[in-house]
Design a protein around this motif. Structure first.
Motif, PDB file in Angstrom:
ATOM      1  N   THR A  84       0.824  -1.222   0.000  1.00  0.00           N
ATOM      2  CA  THR A  84       0.000   0.000   0.000  1.00  0.00           C
ATOM      3  C   THR A  84       0.856   1.270   0.000  1.00  0.00           C
ATOM      4  O   THR A  84       0.332   2.367  -0.132  1.00  0.00           O
ATOM      5  CB  THR A  84      -0.938   0.051   1.228  1.00  0.00           C
ATOM      6  OG1 THR A  84      -0.149   0.148   2.422  1.00  0.00           O
ATOM      7  CG2 THR A  84      -1.840  -1.165   1.305  1.00  0.00           C
ATOM      8  N   GLU A  99     -13.924  -2.637   3.507  1.00  0.00           N
ATOM      9  CA  GLU A  99     -12.500  -2.359   3.786  1.00  0.00           C
ATOM     10  C   GLU A  99     -11.593  -3.083   2.790  1.00  0.00           C
ATOM     11  O   GLU A  99     -10.581  -2.538   2.340  1.00  0.00           O
ATOM     12  CB  GLU A  99     -12.159  -2.783   5.223  1.00  0.00           C
ATOM     13  CG  GLU A  99     -12.725  -1.841   6.286  1.00  0.00           C
ATOM     14  CD  GLU A  99     -12.614  -2.413   7.694  1.00  0.00           C
ATOM     15  OE1 GLU A  99     -12.085  -3.540   7.857  1.00  0.00           O
ATOM     16  OE2 GLU A  99     -13.063  -1.731   8.641  1.00  0.00           O
ATOM     17  N   ILE A 145     -11.464  -1.318  -0.629  1.00  0.00           N
ATOM     18  CA  ILE A 145     -10.613  -0.116  -0.563  1.00  0.00           C
ATOM     19  C   ILE A 145      -9.132  -0.502  -0.546  1.00  0.00           C
ATOM     20  O   ILE A 145      -8.302   0.096  -1.243  1.00  0.00           O
ATOM     21  CB  ILE A 145     -10.976   0.739   0.677  1.00  0.00           C
ATOM     22  CG1 ILE A 145     -12.378   1.336   0.507  1.00  0.00           C
ATOM     23  CG2 ILE A 145      -9.951   1.851   0.903  1.00  0.00           C
ATOM     24  CD1 ILE A 145     -13.000   1.875   1.785  1.00  0.00           C
ATOM     25  N   LEU A 146      -8.788  -1.536   0.241  1.00  0.00           N
ATOM     26  CA  LEU A 146      -7.399  -2.009   0.312  1.00  0.00           C
ATOM     27  C   LEU A 146      -6.918  -2.475  -1.068  1.00  0.00           C
ATOM     28  O   LEU A 146      -5.814  -2.143  -1.506  1.00  0.00           O
ATOM     29  CB  LEU A 146      -7.294  -3.155   1.329  1.00  0.00           C
ATOM     30  CG  LEU A 146      -5.934  -3.854   1.445  1.00  0.00           C
ATOM     31  CD1 LEU A 146      -4.856  -2.881   1.917  1.00  0.00           C
ATOM     32  CD2 LEU A 146      -6.012  -5.051   2.408  1.00  0.00           C
ATOM     33  N   ARG A 176      -7.984  -1.540  -4.001  1.00  0.00           N
ATOM     34  CA  ARG A 176      -7.813  -0.383  -4.893  1.00  0.00           C
ATOM     35  C   ARG A 176      -6.526   0.376  -4.581  1.00  0.00           C
ATOM     36  O   ARG A 176      -5.835   0.848  -5.495  1.00  0.00           O
ATOM     37  CB  ARG A 176      -9.036   0.540  -4.803  1.00  0.00           C
ATOM     38  CG  ARG A 176     -10.271  -0.083  -5.417  1.00  0.00           C
ATOM     39  CD  ARG A 176     -11.480   0.833  -5.418  1.00  0.00           C
ATOM     40  NE  ARG A 176     -12.602   0.149  -6.048  1.00  0.00           N
ATOM     41  CZ  ARG A 176     -13.755   0.724  -6.383  1.00  0.00           C
ATOM     42  NH1 ARG A 176     -13.932   2.028  -6.141  1.00  0.00           N
ATOM     43  NH2 ARG A 176     -14.717   0.038  -6.948  1.00  0.00           N
ATOM     44  N   THR A 177      -6.214   0.456  -3.300  1.00  0.00           N
ATOM     45  CA  THR A 177      -4.967   1.130  -2.899  1.00  0.00           C
ATOM     46  C   THR A 177      -3.760   0.381  -3.473  1.00  0.00           C
ATOM     47  O   THR A 177      -2.833   0.989  -4.028  1.00  0.00           O
ATOM     48  CB  THR A 177      -4.863   1.188  -1.357  1.00  0.00           C
ATOM     49  OG1 THR A 177      -6.027   1.809  -0.836  1.00  0.00           O
ATOM     50  CG2 THR A 177      -3.637   1.959  -0.913  1.00  0.00           C
ATOM     51  N   ILE A 178      -3.776  -0.938  -3.364  1.00  0.00           N
ATOM     52  CA  ILE A 178      -2.651  -1.750  -3.866  1.00  0.00           C
ATOM     53  C   ILE A 178      -2.569  -1.673  -5.393  1.00  0.00           C
ATOM     54  O   ILE A 178      -1.479  -1.512  -5.960  1.00  0.00           O
ATOM     55  CB  ILE A 178      -2.782  -3.217  -3.380  1.00  0.00           C
ATOM     56  CG1 ILE A 178      -2.581  -3.274  -1.863  1.00  0.00           C
ATOM     57  CG2 ILE A 178      -1.768  -4.116  -4.095  1.00  0.00           C
ATOM     58  CD1 ILE A 178      -2.902  -4.621  -1.227  1.00  0.00           C
ATOM     59  N   ASP A 205      -3.542   0.771  -7.253  1.00  0.00           N
ATOM     60  CA  ASP A 205      -3.056   2.118  -7.577  1.00  0.00           C
ATOM     61  C   ASP A 205      -1.532   2.169  -7.518  1.00  0.00           C
ATOM     62  O   ASP A 205      -0.878   2.709  -8.419  1.00  0.00           O
ATOM     63  CB  ASP A 205      -3.665   3.126  -6.597  1.00  0.00           C
ATOM     64  CG  ASP A 205      -3.064   4.514  -6.765  1.00  0.00           C
ATOM     65  OD1 ASP A 205      -3.449   5.199  -7.731  1.00  0.00           O
ATOM     66  OD2 ASP A 205      -2.189   4.895  -5.960  1.00  0.00           O
ATOM     67  N   ARG A 206      -0.947   1.601  -6.458  1.00  0.00           N
ATOM     68  CA  ARG A 206       0.522   1.597  -6.316  1.00  0.00           C
ATOM     69  C   ARG A 206       1.163   0.690  -7.385  1.00  0.00           C
ATOM     70  O   ARG A 206       2.149   1.053  -8.011  1.00  0.00           O
ATOM     71  CB  ARG A 206       0.945   1.122  -4.923  1.00  0.00           C
ATOM     72  CG  ARG A 206       0.265   1.818  -3.745  1.00  0.00           C
ATOM     73  CD  ARG A 206       0.493   3.319  -3.666  1.00  0.00           C
ATOM     74  NE  ARG A 206      -0.098   3.870  -2.457  1.00  0.00           N
ATOM     75  CZ  ARG A 206      -1.284   4.465  -2.390  1.00  0.00           C
ATOM     76  NH1 ARG A 206      -2.034   4.610  -3.483  1.00  0.00           N
ATOM     77  NH2 ARG A 206      -1.749   4.938  -1.236  1.00  0.00           N
ATOM     78  N   ASN A 247     -13.931  -4.075  -9.286  1.00  0.00           N
ATOM     79  CA  ASN A 247     -12.611  -3.446  -9.137  1.00  0.00           C
ATOM     80  C   ASN A 247     -11.851  -3.408 -10.467  1.00  0.00           C
ATOM     81  O   ASN A 247     -11.088  -2.483 -10.738  1.00  0.00           O
ATOM     82  CB  ASN A 247     -11.784  -4.160  -8.064  1.00  0.00           C
ATOM     83  CG  ASN A 247     -11.930  -3.491  -6.707  1.00  0.00           C
ATOM     84  OD1 ASN A 247     -12.507  -2.411  -6.599  1.00  0.00           O
ATOM     85  ND2 ASN A 247     -11.399  -4.109  -5.669  1.00  0.00           N
TER      86      ASN A 247
END
Length: 449
Positions: A317, A359, A362-363, A365-367, A369-370, A396
């Motif tokens: 993340t 949750e 969201i996690l 999507r964060t990963i 994105d990176r 997703n």
């Protein structure tokens, strides 16, 4: 009782540990490795009762509640687990006489200090043993949801979600498959060893070996006591991995000399497979969030002598600037709800909450994105999960396509023909237990524009 170890007491301790939040496979493995002298028969009994009690918990509770004045949720945890494991044996294990099941449960209650509850345990179990056949289970035509939930021991919240997503027929196939026993699958490392040699080694140790579906180097193995005792495993000729997970490296199709980043790699199965696909050339950068997880990857790297795979601690993340636009392939096998592997980890189904689901999305999507930032132009990002939840998978995937300069790439050139479909031609695959011959799993292949 073997060497002072009571197998039913071990079962109780394992079940209580799982109730407190431990993963079932970890709790069972830790208990059995503590007592490695236990005979094969005892190990098998402990494993089967623990797994079966968990798998059938909703159905077992329904049976207990049909006979007990105290409902299951009002019982003391130890008494609850003693009754549950005993009812599992009464209903599903013909090899254990009913009288022995009842007697052992009463003795165990006493040993755990519940002397005053001995008559209660005895009364409930002996009535169930006598009148099990008279339990009236929910009927399909009266209440489909209740029927599916109790018959297949699946919380109603998950049954409802799958009925909406997949319909009645497919949902029932999925639920039935979760309760079936599946042999362990292994990947034969064919670029270093001949399949024939590996099979011969396994069979010489009494292992039953059969071809697994979809991939020529995948096999199912059974009738062995411990994977750690198999020469082919010790010498790194095989890797324990589900076929669905093997398909990730097939879809990625790395070339010799590629630089691969696997952002959530532990315990390392996909990283090692990518390294093998590149035949020792290039680099696979296997990352995970903690030293504990990285140690698991490193154990597997050392056992298999995978010279082009390296492991390091890196939180997926948190953006790693040094990796920007460097990777030919990024594997993002992201944390997920795990609904696709409920057959192997039945405790997952009892830990579902809407908040956890949100949750997780969201996690992921964060990963993603990176991870997108590490893919070089024309490079690829493989997104995978071991779940069958649309909001984690297809939704997703669409979110990613709408927000990043990537396009989906057809999976058909990389998959066996029997898996080709409209969606694989588009660039993604949703495997469903009971429909496909694997765990539930999702794979999408994105190519940077």
């Amino acid at each position: 009782m073997i060497n002072g170890i009571n197998s039913r007491e071990m079962i109780l301790e394992i079940l209580l540990e799982i109730e407190e939040g431990e993963h079932s496979h970890v709790a069972i493995r830790n208990a059995l490795s503590k007592y490695q002298f236990l005979p094969k028969q005892d190990r098998a009994f402990i494993t089967r009762v623990c797994e079966g009690t968990l798998e059938y918990r909703i159905q077992i509770d329904y049976i207990i509640n049909s006979f007990s004045k105290v409902t299951v949720d009002k019982m003391k945890p130890a008494i609850r687990e003693i009754l549950r494991s005993a009812v599992y044996q009464l209903k599903y294990m013909d090899s254990v006489p009913d009288s022995a099941v009842c007697n052992e449960a009463v003795k165990l209650a006493q040993r755990k200090g519940f002397y005053n509850l001995k008559p209660f345990v005895n009364g409930v179990l002996r009535t169930i043993a006598r009148e099990m056949d008279q339990v009236r289970f929910p009927q399909k035509e009266d209440d489909l949801l209740k029927y599916l939930s109790v018959k297949y021991s699946m919380p109603e919240v998950l049954v409802t979600r799958w009925l909406e997503a997949y319909g009645e027929e497919t949902t029932e196939k999925i639920l039935a498959d979760f309760l079936m026993e599946h042999p362990l699958t292994i990947r034969c490392r064919t670029y270093l060893n001949s399949k024939e040699e590996v099979i011969k080694s396994l069979e010489s140790q009494g292992v039953h070996v059969a071809p697994a579906p979809y991939l020529s180097y995948a096999y199912s193995i059974s009738e062995f006591n411990h994977i750690l005792a198999l020469d082919a495993f010790i010498k790194g000729k095989i890797v324990v991995q589900d076929v669905s997970s093997m398909l990730v490296a097939e879809v990625a199709d790395p070339k010799k000399g590629d630089y691969v980043i696997d952002v959530c790699a532990a315990p390392g199965g996909k990283s090692l497979h990518m390294g093998d696909k590149m035949e020792g050339y290039g680099t696979v950068d296997a990352r995970d969030v903690s030293q504990y997880k990285v140690n698991l990857i490193e154990e597997n790297i050392q056992r298999t002598n995978s010279i082009n795979v390296q492991a390091r601690v890196q939180d997926a993340t948190i953006f790693d600037q040094d990796s920007e636009l460097l990777a030919d392939v990024v594997i993002a096998d992201v944390p997920c709800s795990g609904y696709g592997v409920i057959g192997k980890k039945p405790e997952i189904k009892y830990r579902v909450t809407p908040q956890k689901q949100d949750e997780i999305v969201i996690l992921q999507r964060t990963i993603l994105d990176r991870a997108a930032n590490y893919v070089k132009p024309r490079g690829e990002l493989i997104f995978s999960t071991c779940t069958i939840a649309k909001e984690e998978n297809e939704e997703n995937m669409m979110w990613f396509l709408n927000n990043y300069p990537f396009k989906l790439e057809s999976l058909d050139p990389y998959l066996p023909e029997e898996l080709h479909s409209e969606t694989t031609a588009l660039g993604y695959l949703q495997l469903l237990p009971g429909v496909h011959k694997t765990d539930g799993f999702f794979i999408a292949k994105f190519r940077r524009k």
